[in-house]
Write an enzyme that holds these catalytic residues in place. Structure first.
Site, PDB file in Angstrom:
ATOM      1  N   ASP A 163      -2.074  24.809  -0.764  1.00 16.69           N
ATOM      2  CA  ASP A 163      -2.606  23.488  -1.088  1.00 16.69           C
ATOM      3  C   ASP A 163      -4.126  23.347  -1.223  1.00 16.69           C
ATOM      4  O   ASP A 163      -4.622  22.910  -2.225  1.00 16.69           O
ATOM      5  CB  ASP A 163      -2.120  22.491  -0.047  1.00 16.69           C
ATOM      6  CG  ASP A 163      -0.608  22.459   0.055  1.00 16.69           C
ATOM      7  OD1 ASP A 163       0.056  23.328  -0.536  1.00 16.69           O
ATOM      8  OD2 ASP A 163      -0.070  21.555   0.708  1.00 16.69           O
ATOM      9  N   GLU A 394       3.087  27.367  12.256  1.00 13.83           N
ATOM     10  CA  GLU A 394       3.055  27.284  10.792  1.00 13.83           C
ATOM     11  C   GLU A 394       2.132  28.367  10.214  1.00 13.83           C
ATOM     12  O   GLU A 394       2.450  29.027   9.238  1.00 13.83           O
ATOM     13  CB  GLU A 394       2.557  25.888  10.390  1.00 13.83           C
ATOM     14  CG  GLU A 394       2.535  25.635   8.895  1.00 13.83           C
ATOM     15  CD  GLU A 394       2.098  24.208   8.555  1.00 13.83           C
ATOM     16  OE1 GLU A 394       1.670  23.472   9.467  1.00 13.83           O
ATOM     17  OE2 GLU A 394       2.188  23.833   7.369  1.00 13.83           O
TER      18      GLU A 394
HETATM   19  C1  9YW Z   1       1.905  19.411   2.667  1.00 13.82           C
HETATM   20  C2  9YW Z   1       6.086  23.094   3.879  1.00 13.82           C
HETATM   21  C3  9YW Z   1       4.876  23.095   2.963  1.00 13.82           C
HETATM   22  C4  9YW Z   1       4.679  24.449   2.279  1.00 13.82           C
HETATM   23  C5  9YW Z   1       3.336  24.514   1.577  1.00 13.82           C
HETATM   24  C6  9YW Z   1       2.248  24.134   2.549  1.00 13.82           C
HETATM   25  C7  9YW Z   1       2.519  22.731   3.123  1.00 13.82           C
HETATM   26  C8  9YW Z   1       2.942  20.429   2.410  1.00 13.82           C
HETATM   27  O1  9YW Z   1       3.760  22.756   3.777  1.00 13.82           O
HETATM   28  O2  9YW Z   1       2.488  21.765   2.115  1.00 13.82           O
HETATM   29  O3  9YW Z   1       2.239  18.244   2.844  1.00 13.82           O
HETATM   30  O4  9YW Z   1       0.733  19.752   2.732  1.00 13.82           O
HETATM   31  O5  9YW Z   1       0.983  24.211   1.975  1.00 13.82           O
HETATM   32  O6  9YW Z   1       3.136  25.805   1.057  1.00 13.82           O
HETATM   33  O7  9YW Z   1       5.700  24.679   1.363  1.00 13.82           O
HETATM   34  O8  9YW Z   1       5.991  24.113   4.813  1.00 13.82           O
END
Ligand code: 9YW
Length: 421
Positions: A163, A394
């Site tokens: 992100d 995480e």
């Molecule tokens: C957010 C769920 C997700 C991952 C992404 C990570 C984060 C969601 O969490 O994004 O709201 O920021 O960056 O890779 O799929 O674990």
């Protein structure tokens, strides 16, 4: 019970605990929905102790596939006020409700692995999903590479799954935040330390892209051509290349020579495309702004996935492997999301430095397939040590191994079971 047995049991318990009936949430409260690549990795974890549940995870994921083939990055099976932006922000009008873009397409590779390590049942379940999988890959090549350049773009940093990596700062810097965006009721910073999450300014820009998307009814050609953001992500490109290779293998298994030839042609074209985002300065493939041609400035864990996709010339692969070794010398808990030798490195802020076990896993497979066994083993051991040091967080601080973000996290547990144990 030994530490090994106890961590294994904890990992299994986490997958069971995060099971919401057919799909897992990444972690309770912080992420209460089904995320695409999280689910695929969850399936790899389940496959070590419950094959039926593993396939169910991927089947539920494909139940959210769009008519055009896209598998969305979030499926909102049950509305939950704990997460923002929820379905009301995406306005995608799908059943079940979902977000408006995808995430790294890792399912083909997981399905092939599960089939190769399984029985007739696994083969049947993979076969039943095969055409949906193919439609998803075709969607990526059609809508994320509309000019057939051999390189796919992403329309939102969230599509990369990485992100807030500094990779996106170039593209994000050009986004104009509309005046009518309003105050964003962010929920993430009520669950975890705001210093480990993206900033408010970044969030406004994320939502500006979502607004553009729903205002054009998620017309993906329009978004790729004229949307606020369109960048190459080495992670998505490499996951897709590896996926195309594995899709071709599945096609051979299932007697689909037409699809095999198409997937092989995609792969060949993509391999040639990789030169366009190679950086000699960095010694690796980096993110690239497709609107301006600007390249990102540092080596990331996505750059390190090149071997997983067999991308780059032999010389480039030699060079990037040397970078991987040099960076690993700076970190004791796996491969960081941003080069720790660079001034922008932040050891605790999400994708601007911390370590993520799922990316370690893909890097490790690539290294081992290229005969870099010592580096691959080191990465695997480091990944396990992060969990031994802090638990199933995480993500982790690459320098101290401190666990960060959400706790009892699905994909960290899954990778522990499937690879790092
Ligand atoms: C957010 C769920 C997700 C991952 C992404 C990570 C984060 C969601 O969490 O994004 O709201 O920021 O960056 O890779 O799929 O674990």
């Amino acid at each position: 019970m030994t530490m090994h047995q106890s961590l294994k049991q904890q990992a299994i318990d986490i997958l069971r605990m995060n099971d919401r009936g057919g799909y897992t949430v990444p972690t309770a409260r912080l992420y209460p929905y089904q995320w695409e690549w999280d689910s695929v990795f969850a399936a790899l974890g389940f496959a070590t102790f419950d094959r039926d549940r593993a396939w169910e995870e991927i089947e539920t994921l494909f139940s959210g596939q769009w008519d055009d083939g896209m598998v969305p990055h979030i499926i909102f099976h049950k509305t939950d006020p704990d997460y923002f932006p929820g379905p009301e922000m995406w306005k995608s009008n799908t059943v079940p409700p979902s977000s408006g873009h995808s995430q790294p397409p890792v399912a083909a590779s997981a399905m092939l692995t599960m089939m190769q390590t399984g029985t007739d049942m696994d083969r049947e379940r993979a076969k039943a999903l095969f055409h949906k999988l193919y439609a998803w890959h075709r969607w990526f090549h059609t809508y994320r590479d509309p000019d057939n350049t051999g390189v796919v773009g992403i329309i939102h940093p969230w599509e990369s799954g990485r992100d807030n990596c500094p990779d996106w700062d170039i593209g994000m810097g050009r986004i104009v935040v509309p005046d009518d965006l309003g105050d964003l009721p962010r929920r993430d910073i009520t669950h975890v330390d705001p210093s480990e999450r993206p900033t408010a300014e970044q969030y406004n820009r994320y939502l500006a892209i979502v607004k553009f998307g729903h205002e054009c009814q998620w017309d993906h050609l329009e978004i790729a051509r004229n949307g606020p953001f369109f960048m190459v992500d080495p992670c998505v490109q490499f996951a897709l290349m590896r996926g195309d290779r594995d899709l071709a293998e599945l096609a051979t298994e299932f007697g689909e020579p037409g699809i095999r030839d198409e997937a092989e042609a995609w792969l060949k074209h993509s391999k040639a495309g990789c030169d366009s985002f190679w950086s000699d300065d960095v010694g690796g493939h980096v993110a690239k702004d497709l609107r301006t041609g600007g390249l990102s400035t540092a080596f990331t864990n996505a750059s390190a996935m090149a071997l997983y996709a067999d991308a780059g010339s032999p010389d480039q692969q030699k060079r990037l492997t040397a970078e991987i070794a040099a960076i690993l010398d700076h970190c004791s808990f796996g491969f960081p999301s941003w080069d720790p030798r660079d001034a922008q490195f932040e050891s605790r802020r999400y994708w601007r430095g911390p370590i993520w076990s799922v990316v370690n896993y893909m890097i490790g497979i690539g290294l081992s397939e290229k005969g870099e066994t010592a580096l691959a083993e080191r990465l695997r051991n480091d990944t396990r040590r992060a969990v031994e040091t802090s638990g199933f967080f995480e993500y982790f601080d690459p320098l101290t191994g401190e666990g960060l973000g959400g706790k009892l996290f699905t994909w960290t547990a899954a990778i522990h079971l499937a690879w790092a144990m």
